[in-house]
Write a protein that holds these residues in place. Structure first.
Motif, PDB file in Angstrom:
ATOM      1  N   ILE A 160      40.362  36.593  47.346  1.00 12.76           N
ATOM      2  CA  ILE A 160      39.084  36.998  46.960  1.00 12.76           C
ATOM      3  C   ILE A 160      38.165  35.651  46.606  1.00 12.76           C
ATOM      4  O   ILE A 160      38.799  35.017  46.520  1.00 12.76           O
ATOM      5  N   SER A 162      34.733  34.052  44.451  1.00 15.74           N
ATOM      6  CA  SER A 162      33.620  35.705  43.879  1.00 15.74           C
ATOM      7  C   SER A 162      32.685  34.825  43.147  1.00 15.74           C
ATOM      8  O   SER A 162      33.833  33.277  42.513  1.00 15.74           O
ATOM      9  N   ASN A 173      38.232  32.075  43.252  1.00 14.91           N
ATOM     10  CA  ASN A 173      38.693  31.668  44.544  1.00 14.91           C
ATOM     11  C   ASN A 173      39.188  31.549  44.893  1.00 14.91           C
ATOM     12  O   ASN A 173      40.429  30.650  44.244  1.00 14.91           O
ATOM     13  N   THR A 191      42.058  44.622  43.165  1.00 14.19           N
ATOM     14  CA  THR A 191      41.042  43.157  42.243  1.00 14.19           C
ATOM     15  C   THR A 191      41.704  42.495  41.182  1.00 14.19           C
ATOM     16  O   THR A 191      41.917  43.281  40.225  1.00 14.19           O
ATOM     17  N   ALA A 205      34.324  42.751  44.835  1.00 10.67           N
ATOM     18  CA  ALA A 205      34.439  41.778  45.028  1.00 10.67           C
ATOM     19  C   ALA A 205      35.244  41.200  45.679  1.00 10.67           C
ATOM     20  O   ALA A 205      36.099  41.408  46.896  1.00 10.67           O
ATOM     21  N   GLY A 206      34.777  39.929  46.370  1.00 12.03           N
ATOM     22  CA  GLY A 206      34.967  39.694  48.024  1.00 12.03           C
ATOM     23  C   GLY A 206      34.875  40.168  49.729  1.00 12.03           C
ATOM     24  O   GLY A 206      34.501  39.353  50.318  1.00 12.03           O
ATOM     25  N   ARG A 209      36.601  40.920  53.607  1.00  9.63           N
ATOM     26  CA  ARG A 209      38.522  39.625  52.682  1.00  9.63           C
ATOM     27  C   ARG A 209      38.532  39.095  54.483  1.00  9.63           C
ATOM     28  O   ARG A 209      38.523  38.394  54.725  1.00  9.63           O
ATOM     29  N   SER A 526      30.615  36.647  47.525  1.00 10.57           N
ATOM     30  CA  SER A 526      31.020  38.744  46.822  1.00 10.57           C
ATOM     31  C   SER A 526      30.462  39.368  46.479  1.00 10.57           C
ATOM     32  O   SER A 526      30.155  40.176  45.331  1.00 10.57           O
TER      33      SER A 526
END
Length: 613
Positions: A160, A162, A173, A191, A205-206, A209, A526
């Motif tokens: 991830i 963000s 990160n 997460t 979040a992210g 991916r 993100s």
């Protein structure tokens, strides 16, 4: 003596003049190379003006009930495509479609796929091959045959990235300090708790991916986790057997009916009234199915237990920490050699046809006219539904007798398609840039970026000669109808592949009589909406082409029957179209090329202005 001194002085003057001439000649020769090393700058031309009256006229038709929501594969979409083509013909744009027309056929093929792909892992002197379906699962469309070998794998925690955003000031990160280009990476689902708490429970979040790891960071293979499926129950097995028996019975009836009509057996027919069921489809794609693509694989507990055998890590512990959102320390999994073998076969079992609308304005420079700037928007929308909630594609009243609820798509993306018509007219009737302009009204964005994906794989001009692509999707309203955003447009992706492109958009906007407010909130990787991956520009970005996406946000009528032309803010639509036209013109009129520095997203929420290289 005086005469001799004057002769010497004269010779010195001649020599100095000769030296200055040589220096000037050298600088003249070097100038083109200097230009190539510098960034493009705004053009000093009298730009054509895009008319608000034209915007109202074009959108009034494209978002009318007569087009029934412009859904792909419908008459309404065909009417919209013909309307655009008629205007391109009127303005004298060069047809860039099939057989001298403005229509590029977009073939969406259905495939039956046999997946023979495998992963071989060598650990502690032991080797084990996991075939598809045996503790590993490959995506249906894993591309053409290839073999990839990795000595070690990069574990990237949750995978991830963000950046600080509207709900969090935290920067996170999992890739920080790790170069994953050309490598295989592994991440765990979930997460981290720190992001869940900071983002008030936001679980995405992210964004996407896999796309970020492959497209932005250059990873060559991606491994995720998926638990082994539970064994089927007796009831499940009985249901499968019953479905197989029903399919065979339907095929037998269809063959008998065909034989009675004298048409012979239908076996493997495409279905339809009285026909056999359509052959099973494993994947639909408009792209080159056998193109080379980084594999995305999921493995279960048994796969990861073996893979981590030499690393000192216990997969059960990693999984338990991930389930709690605890910190997962990235690192290199050493002592494991991983060989990924992609070996699929693809059989075409169906084809659906739609069309992009494409026209070109040829550049004025004899050399640069063979290079291009692309503009795009999507012409399709989501059609209509009956008042009773059912779908339909034929118009008229629903089953209950109530009228159909047509999703006119005035903003999505009637606004972008309308802006493109204004931009096409501006280029056709106004000054011409040095490079050529290609304008594409894409089909099937709502069905999965179909038109742009097809164009990116089967382009009408060489992609290696494309400078940039400008995408316009929903620019006719304010986010959530917030009047304070009447001058705001969200700019997404312009800095990711080329810093020059971001800066040129900024400079173009600054030069307007009334500059727009450029907002970069949705450029954050993100961003839970992942807008960067959800519109047509992404098909071109995936090919390494610099892109800029212009968007004004969603609202209560997004994908609803209330998205009508009378709710469009026409002065705002016109202003954004004018800015995008001038930004694209500036790229196309410059002898200088955009540098593709591929530094990823840097402009985010609260950012403004240029980015220093």
């Amino acid at each position: 003596m005086l005469q001799r001194e004057s002769e010497v002085l004269m010779r010195l003057r001649v020599f100095r003049t000769w030296c200055l001439a040589v220096v000037a000649a050298v600088l003249t020769i070097a100038q083109p190379w200097t230009l190539l090393a510098q960034a493009p700058v705004p053009s000093k031309v009298r730009f054509a003006a895009i008319s608000e009256a034209d915007m109202r006229e074009y959108l009034g038709y494209l978002a009318s009930d007569a087009l029934q929501g412009r859904e792909i594969y419908t008459e309404g979409f065909g009417l919209a495509a013909s309307y655009v083509a008629d205007h391109l013909r009127q303005w004298g744009l060069k047809p860039m479609g099939d057989d001298g027309t403005y229509f590029q056929s977009v073939k969406n093929r259905g495939y039956r796929i046999t997946r023979n792909s495998s992963v071989t892992v060598e650990v502690n002197g032991q080797s084990r091959t996991f075939k598809h379906g045996d503790h590993v699962t490959f995506q249906p469309n894993s591309g053409g045959k290839q073999t990839l070998v990795f000595d070690g794998i990069e574990f990237v925690g949750y995978g991830i990235v963000s950046l600080p955003n509207a709900t969090s000031t935290i920067s996170y990160n999992d890739f920080a300090g790790r170069d994953v280009k050309g490598k295989a990476i592994v991440w765990m689902n979930g997460t981290p708790a720190i992001l869940m708490q900071a983002a008030t429970g936001r679980g995405r979040a992210g964004g996407n991916r896999a796309n970020y790891a492959v497209q932005t960071l250059g990873a060559s293979a991606v491994f995720g986790y998926a638990p082994a499926p539970a064994p089927p129950s007796q009831a499940d097995l009985a249901l499968v057997q019953a479905q197989e028996a029903l399919t065979k019975a339907q095929e037998a009836v269809a063959n008998a009916q065909a034989a009675a009509r004298g048409g012979g057996a239908r076996g493997g027919g495409r279905g339809g009234r009285g026909g056999a069921p359509q052959a099973a489809i494993d994947a639909m794609s408009v792209q080159k199915i056998d193109g080379i693509t980084p594999p995305v694989v999921t493995g279960d507990d048994e796969f990861y237990d073996f893979l981590l055998g030499a690393s000192g890590m216990k997969f059960a512990d990693v999984k338990a920490r991930a389930a709690k959102g605890e910190a997962l320390t990235p690192g290199t999994i050493r002592g494991a050699k991983v060989t990924v073998n992609i070996d699929n076969t693809y059989e075409v079992v169906s084809t659906q046809l739609s069309k992009n609308v494409v026209g070109m304005i040829e550049g004025t420079d004899p050399k640069l006219k063979d290079t291009y700037v692309l503009f795009g928007a999507h012409l399709d929308h989501i059609g209509y539904r009956t008042a009773a909630g059912g779908g339909g594609r034929t118009g008229g009243a629903g089953a209950s007798g109530a009228p159909d609820l047509i999703n006119n798509g005035a903003d999505d993306d009637g606004s972008g398609s309308t802006a493109l018509l204004g931009i096409a007219k501006a280029f056709a009737t106004g000054p011409k840039p040095k490079r050529s302009i290609v304008i594409v009204w894409h089909t099937g964005e709502e069905a999965g970026l179909l038109g742009s994906r097809y164009m990116a794989d089967f382009p009408v001009v060489p992609l290696e000669k494309v400078q940039a692509q400008f995408n316009i999707d929903m620019i006719g309203r304010n986010r959530q109808d917030d009047a304070s955003q009447s001058n705001t447009v969200f700019v997404i992706g312009a800095d990711r592949i080329s810093t020059d492109l971001h800066n040129l958009v900024v400079e173009t906007n600054t030069g307007l009589a009334k500059p727009l407010t450029l907002d970069y909130e949705y450029n954050d990787p993100s961003d839970p909406n992942s807008f960067y991956t959800r519109s047509d520009h992404y098909s071109y970005a995936a090919k390494g082409i610099p892109i800029a996406f212009f968007f004004t946000g969603t609202h209560p009528d997004y994908h609803g029957a209330g998205d009508h032309p009378d709710k469009i803010l026409y002065p705002k639509l016109t202003a954004i179209a004018q800015m995008v036209y001038q930004a694209g013109f500036n790229v196309a009129n410059s002898e200088r090329t955009l540098t593709r520095d591929n530094k990823g997203p840097r402009a985010g929420r609260g950012f403004s202005g240029r980015i220093d290289k």
